[in-house]
Design an enzyme around this catalytic site. Structure first.
Site, PDB file in Angstrom:
ATOM      1  N   ASP A  10       3.374  32.102  15.778  1.00 18.04           N
ATOM      2  CA  ASP A  10       4.038  31.312  16.813  1.00 18.04           C
ATOM      3  C   ASP A  10       2.972  30.825  17.781  1.00 18.04           C
ATOM      4  O   ASP A  10       1.847  31.323  17.779  1.00 18.04           O
ATOM      5  CB  ASP A  10       5.062  32.191  17.552  1.00 18.04           C
ATOM      6  CG  ASP A  10       5.750  31.425  18.665  1.00 18.04           C
ATOM      7  OD1 ASP A  10       6.238  30.313  18.398  1.00 18.04           O
ATOM      8  OD2 ASP A  10       5.786  31.914  19.810  1.00 18.04           O
ATOM      9  N   SER A  11       3.363  29.889  18.623  1.00 20.94           N
ATOM     10  CA  SER A  11       2.425  29.412  19.637  1.00 20.94           C
ATOM     11  C   SER A  11       2.115  30.505  20.664  1.00 20.94           C
ATOM     12  O   SER A  11       1.135  30.400  21.386  1.00 20.94           O
ATOM     13  CB  SER A  11       3.030  28.201  20.341  1.00 20.94           C
ATOM     14  OG  SER A  11       4.311  28.528  20.836  1.00 20.94           O
ATOM     15  N   CYS A  72       7.558  29.475  15.105  1.00 17.47           N
ATOM     16  CA  CYS A  72       7.599  28.456  16.151  1.00 17.47           C
ATOM     17  C   CYS A  72       8.399  27.238  15.674  1.00 17.47           C
ATOM     18  O   CYS A  72       8.089  26.645  14.635  1.00 17.47           O
ATOM     19  CB  CYS A  72       6.166  28.043  16.475  1.00 17.47           C
ATOM     20  SG  CYS A  72       6.042  26.795  17.736  1.00 17.47           S
ATOM     21  N   GLU A 151       9.566  32.975  30.261  1.00 17.69           N
ATOM     22  CA  GLU A 151       8.299  33.719  30.389  1.00 17.69           C
ATOM     23  C   GLU A 151       8.170  34.348  31.782  1.00 17.69           C
ATOM     24  O   GLU A 151       7.483  35.343  31.953  1.00 17.69           O
ATOM     25  CB  GLU A 151       7.118  32.806  30.069  1.00 17.69           C
ATOM     26  CG  GLU A 151       7.193  32.308  28.644  1.00 17.69           C
ATOM     27  CD  GLU A 151       5.893  32.365  27.876  1.00 17.69           C
ATOM     28  OE1 GLU A 151       4.849  32.629  28.457  1.00 17.69           O
ATOM     29  OE2 GLU A 151       5.959  32.131  26.644  1.00 17.69           O
ATOM     30  N   CYS A 183      14.488  26.820  19.624  1.00 19.21           N
ATOM     31  CA  CYS A 183      13.210  27.214  20.242  1.00 19.21           C
ATOM     32  C   CYS A 183      13.185  28.735  20.284  1.00 19.21           C
ATOM     33  O   CYS A 183      14.211  29.375  20.542  1.00 19.21           O
ATOM     34  CB  CYS A 183      13.107  26.631  21.650  1.00 19.21           C
ATOM     35  SG  CYS A 183      11.678  27.228  22.573  1.00 19.21           S
ATOM     36  N   HIS A 185      12.253  30.794  22.401  1.00 16.24           N
ATOM     37  CA  HIS A 185      12.592  31.473  23.664  1.00 16.24           C
ATOM     38  C   HIS A 185      14.096  31.491  23.971  1.00 16.24           C
ATOM     39  O   HIS A 185      14.546  32.290  24.781  1.00 16.24           O
ATOM     40  CB  HIS A 185      11.885  30.778  24.828  1.00 16.24           C
ATOM     41  CG  HIS A 185      10.405  30.999  24.869  1.00 16.24           C
ATOM     42  ND1 HIS A 185       9.571  30.616  23.840  1.00 16.24           N
ATOM     43  CD2 HIS A 185       9.612  31.570  25.809  1.00 16.24           C
ATOM     44  CE1 HIS A 185       8.324  30.936  24.158  1.00 16.24           C
ATOM     45  NE2 HIS A 185       8.324  31.509  25.342  1.00 16.24           N
TER      46      HIS A 185
END
Ligand code: DGL
Length: 279
Positions: A10-11, A72, A151, A183, A185
């Site tokens: 993932d990023s 991702c 985050e 996504c 997140h």
């Protein structure tokens, strides 16, 4: 081959939502790479994301993985064909599994998709959902503020709710009954999203669907690990401290022994000539 690990990248830290689902379902050895030095991918151009994804994949393949999971959404949306074309091991992204699930569960054929600007701009979810069911109406919305909110740990914060109301209003007005969380997140925001959209809208978690697809691919290809798994290994491209702190919140448990690595095309991608990873 079946004893080899599964590589997940993932990023950054977000792909741990996908890691968690895979770890919950399977007793496999997992290697996770978060490209934390270059996150976010979601507001970068396609050529850059493709280059980053190839470098991340090369790193994992140099660790002899038997399968590559692109956790991702942004990298899956723009780089998957390049990875599939290049490597021999099965390469799975998160778009297809999420799209398939959305097409299967929508009752009224009106589906919303949210993701980063790059994911939404690529049209990858729209194409994948239409490939399953061409009659579905799809409404998309980029939600770039969600990643920093998550985050920051503001997953139930009033600010998150306000931002969600703003982003989701146009989708709610279109009468969607299904929303794809496109996504890494966004599963962390399920509570807020449910609060805004109500119980009538089904949330599709691409990560959870991807974990199910990993299971079927391993079974189909005879790659299920015969022995109990070793401890997972975590690698990042920036300092491990942030990853350990935020990642702990994603996984709901302490993360330790995260190792920092450098990525680059120079990293060897191949094991031996006869069983090389590259096509
Ligand atoms: N992992 C990214 C995604 O799922 C979100 C974070 C980023 O923009 O890199 O699209």
């Amino acid at each position: 081959m079946s004893q080899r690990p599964i590589g997940i990248f993932d990023s950054g830290v977000g792909g741990l939502t996908v890691f968690k689902e895979i770890a919950r379902l399977l007793d496999e050895e997992l290697i996770y790479l978060g490209d934390t030095a270059r996150v976010p991918y979601g507001n970068k151009g396609a050529a850059t994301v493709v280059r980053y994804a190839l470098e991340a994949a090369n790193f994992l393949l140099s660790r002899q993985v038997k399968m590559l999971v692109v956790a991702c959404n942004t990298a899956s949306a723009v780089a998957l064909p390049f990875l599939e074309e290049r490597f021999r091991v099965p390469v799975l992204g998160v778009i297809e599994p999420g799209a398939r699930k959305a097409a299967a569960v929508t009752g009224n054929g009106r589906v919303g998709v949210i993701g980063t600007a790059a994911t939404i701009g690529s049209g990858a979810y729209t194409r994948a959902i239409r490939a399953c069911r061409p009659d579905i109406e799809i409404f998309t919305q980029a939600c770039p503020l969600f990643v920093p909110l998550v985050e920051e740990g503001w997953v139930e914060h009033p600010v998150a709710r306000l931002v969600a109301e703003e982003y989701l209003r146009p989708l709610a007005e279109r009468g969607i009954d299904t929303l794809v969380l496109g996504c890494t997140h966004y599963p962390m925001l399920k509570k807020v999203l449910r609060g805004v959209l109500g119980e009538g809208v089904r949330l599709v978690d691409s990560g959870a669907e991807t974990a199910l697809t990993v299971t079927s691919i391993l079974r189909e290809q005879g790659l299920v690990r015969p022995l109990p798994a070793l401890r997972p290994r975590f690698f990042v491209t920036d300092s491990p401290a942030h990853f350990e702190r935020v990642g702990g919140a994603f996984l709901g448990k302490r993360l330790a022994h995260v190792q920092r690595v450098e990525l680059g095309m120079a990293a060897p991608a191949v094991a031996t000539p006869e069983e090389g990873n590259e096509k």
